[in-house]
Design an enzyme around this catalytic site. Structure first.
Site, short mmCIF file in Angstrom:
data_model
loop_
_atom_site.label_atom_id
_atom_site.label_comp_id
_atom_site.label_asym_id
_atom_site.label_seq_id
_atom_site.Cartn_x
_atom_site.Cartn_y
_atom_site.Cartn_z
N CYS A 52 -71.61 -76.49 -18.40
CA CYS A 52 -70.97 -77.28 -19.45
C CYS A 52 -71.68 -78.64 -19.57
CB CYS A 52 -69.38 -77.76 -18.75
SG CYS A 52 -69.29 -78.16 -17.29
N HIS A 106 -67.86 -84.33 -21.43
CA HIS A 106 -68.94 -84.80 -20.67
C HIS A 106 -69.89 -85.73 -21.56
CE1 HIS A 106 -67.31 -82.09 -17.66
NE2 HIS A 106 -68.21 -81.25 -17.59
N1 NAP Z 1 -63.86 -76.11 -16.10
C1 NAP Z 1 -64.92 -76.36 -17.24
O1 NAP Z 1 -65.16 -77.22 -17.94
C2 NAP Z 1 -66.26 -75.34 -16.82
C3 NAP Z 1 -67.15 -75.36 -18.01
C4 NAP Z 1 -68.13 -74.30 -17.69
C5 NAP Z 1 -68.29 -73.34 -17.05
N2 NAP Z 1 -67.31 -73.24 -16.09
C6 NAP Z 1 -67.16 -72.23 -15.14
O2 NAP Z 1 -66.11 -71.28 -15.31
C7 NAP Z 1 -65.71 -70.66 -14.31
C8 NAP Z 1 -64.20 -70.76 -13.81
O3 NAP Z 1 -63.86 -72.27 -14.18
P1 NAP Z 1 -62.27 -72.98 -14.12
O4 NAP Z 1 -62.63 -74.37 -14.52
O5 NAP Z 1 -61.43 -72.25 -15.40
O6 NAP Z 1 -61.74 -72.57 -12.73
P2 NAP Z 1 -60.32 -72.31 -12.50
O7 NAP Z 1 -59.20 -73.32 -13.26
O8 NAP Z 1 -60.43 -72.83 -10.62
O9 NAP Z 1 -59.92 -71.09 -12.45
C9 NAP Z 1 -60.35 -70.02 -11.51
C10 NAP Z 1 -59.83 -68.52 -12.28
O10 NAP Z 1 -60.49 -67.69 -11.26
C11 NAP Z 1 -59.21 -66.70 -10.78
N3 NAP Z 1 -59.63 -66.25 -9.70
C12 NAP Z 1 -59.88 -66.72 -8.30
N4 NAP Z 1 -59.97 -65.96 -7.13
C13 NAP Z 1 -60.17 -64.92 -7.92
C14 NAP Z 1 -60.22 -63.54 -7.27
N5 NAP Z 1 -60.60 -63.31 -6.19
N6 NAP Z 1 -60.25 -62.42 -8.28
C15 NAP Z 1 -60.04 -62.72 -9.49
N7 NAP Z 1 -59.79 -63.84 -9.95
C16 NAP Z 1 -59.71 -64.98 -9.13
C17 NAP Z 1 -58.09 -67.70 -10.67
O11 NAP Z 1 -57.07 -67.07 -10.66
P3 NAP Z 1 -55.62 -67.33 -9.89
O12 NAP Z 1 -55.07 -68.57 -10.62
O13 NAP Z 1 -54.88 -66.19 -9.65
O14 NAP Z 1 -55.98 -68.34 -8.66
C18 NAP Z 1 -58.40 -68.54 -11.92
O15 NAP Z 1 -57.80 -67.73 -12.99
C19 NAP Z 1 -66.21 -71.34 -12.92
O16 NAP Z 1 -67.45 -70.36 -12.62
C20 NAP Z 1 -66.69 -72.80 -13.87
O17 NAP Z 1 -67.78 -72.99 -13.00
C21 NAP Z 1 -66.22 -74.22 -16.01
#
Ligand code: NAP
Length: 350
Positions: free
Chosen positions: A149, A242
């Protein structure tokens, strides 16, 4: 006639998964038909499984949808993936192997040689790396990624300057929003009234991804850009957006007005072919002395534009400026959506 393309979301309950659902609600080409998350959520209806954090309501069509297991059986052929990197490394290859187009947000496969890391305004041609992927040859499936990001905002600001003047050195200091850490993210007692000068692996990602994005695709491989780059990343008590303070040294000398003109006139493939999620202006230059600011500017271009300001001479390198971008829209769900639109336009979503 005009039937929408069915898509699924892996990691649908998280911060980025929710953004996908919000951005896809009225999408002209894609329709959400399948949601998956961890076994904590599996089997529940979406509105019970997700802790919805966005200011718009959960779309009706999604609220009552059941959360499926995160396996390719029963999943549609196009998957937007928003999984933690360790889980993505385990699951994404399985979906590609099963013939799915995986449009991923995660860092797990971004730096793999045959996986395109794409910002459609910057390096749309890199999607051709798909053609050499083993998954593609075996089952038709593949993986395409969008950058970290903070890399997206930085690279949107750098690309027009690199094209015309060439970059020699880049130094970037980030101030990254808490939503970038997912949900629940950083504990409130750690972040309120505080700055945390460490985000695991973030500086390495920002440096390596910036070079790959601005690299050149030659003979089936990306040759990374060779400029020097140093990043320092901080977590700050901002909800979304950011901000980055950037100093650059250019190969060719440039005047301030020429640099600003490069940003203001920057238009690229997504604008030329009118992709639905493309902002009219990918980089907006704001002349005010105290902008960009996350609270005021993060939603410019529906969250898809990077806002740049405060261009001034740098006492060490040539120029310095600030850039702001929305981390869950331009930096995540919107980035993947734009990648998927480019893939469809270029015939990769058949
Ligand atoms: N947040 C940002 O600004 C941003 C920006 C760019 C990229 N990213 C990337 O995008 C990805 C997701 O980020 P996020 O911020 O959305 O994270 P998050 O809020 O922690 O969400 C994680 C997701 O993954 C699921 N999950 C966790 N363990 C799992 C498993 N074993 N099998 C299947 N699903 C599983 C969770 O489901 P449950 O709810 O069931 O636990 C939830 O839906 C990461 O790789 C992050 O680095 C994030």
């Amino acid at each position: 006639m005009n039937k929408k393309i069915p898509i699924g979301i892996l990691g649908a309950t998280g911060v980025v998964g929710q953004r996908f659902i919000q951005m896809l609600e009225h999408h002209p080409w894609f329709e959400v038909v399948w949601l998956a998350a961890s076994d904590r959520s599996e089997g529940k209806v979406y509105e019970e499984a997700a802790r919805w954090r966005l200011k718009t309501s959960i779309p009706q069509a999604v609220a009552k949808m059941k959360v499926s297991p995160a396996t390719p059986e029963g999943a549609p052929k196009i998957i937007f993936a928003a999984l933690d990197s360790a889980i993505a490394a385990e699951l994404e290859p399985g979906f590609a192997d099963a013939g799915c187009a995986v449009v991923s947000n995660s860092s797990a496969l971004r730096m793999k040689e045959d996986v395109p890391l794409v910002i459609p305004e910057v390096n749309p041609g890199h999607i051709r790396l798909i053609d050499i992927q083993g998954w593609r040859k075996k089952s038709g499936g593949y993986v395409v990624t969008n950058p970290n990001c903070s890399a997206i905002g930085l690279v949107l600001a750098l690309a027009p300057l690199h094209q015309r003047f060439g970059l020699e050195t880049v130094m970037a200091v980030t101030m990254q929003a808490v939503s970038g850490a997912g949900y629940p993210g950083v504990a409130s007692l750690d972040i309120l009234g505080n700055v945390i000068p460490f985000i695991p692996k973030e500086e390495e990602k920002l440096e390596a991804e910036t070079r790959k994005l601005l690299g050149v695709l030659e003979n089936g491989a990306v040759r990374d850009a060779t400029f020097k780059i140093s990043a320092q990343c901080n977590r700050v008590a901002v909800e979304d957006g950011h901000t980055e303070s950037v100093s650059i040294k250019l190969k060719k000398s440039a005047k301030a007005e020429e640099i600003v003109e490069q940003w203001r006139s920057f238009r690229a493939r997504p604008q030329e072919i009118s992709l639905p999620t493309a902002p009219e202006q990918p980089v907006i230059y704001d002349y005010s002395v105290d902008r960009p600011q996350p609270r005021l500017d993060v939603n410019r271009g529906r969250g898809m534009s990077a806002t740049v300001g405060r261009l001034r001479p740098c006492g060490v390198l040539d120029w310095k400026f600030s850039v702001l971008s929305h981390n869950t829209i331009r930096g995540a769900a919107g980035a993947a959506l734009l990648n998927a639109e480019l893939l469809k336009h270029d015939g990769y979503l058949c």
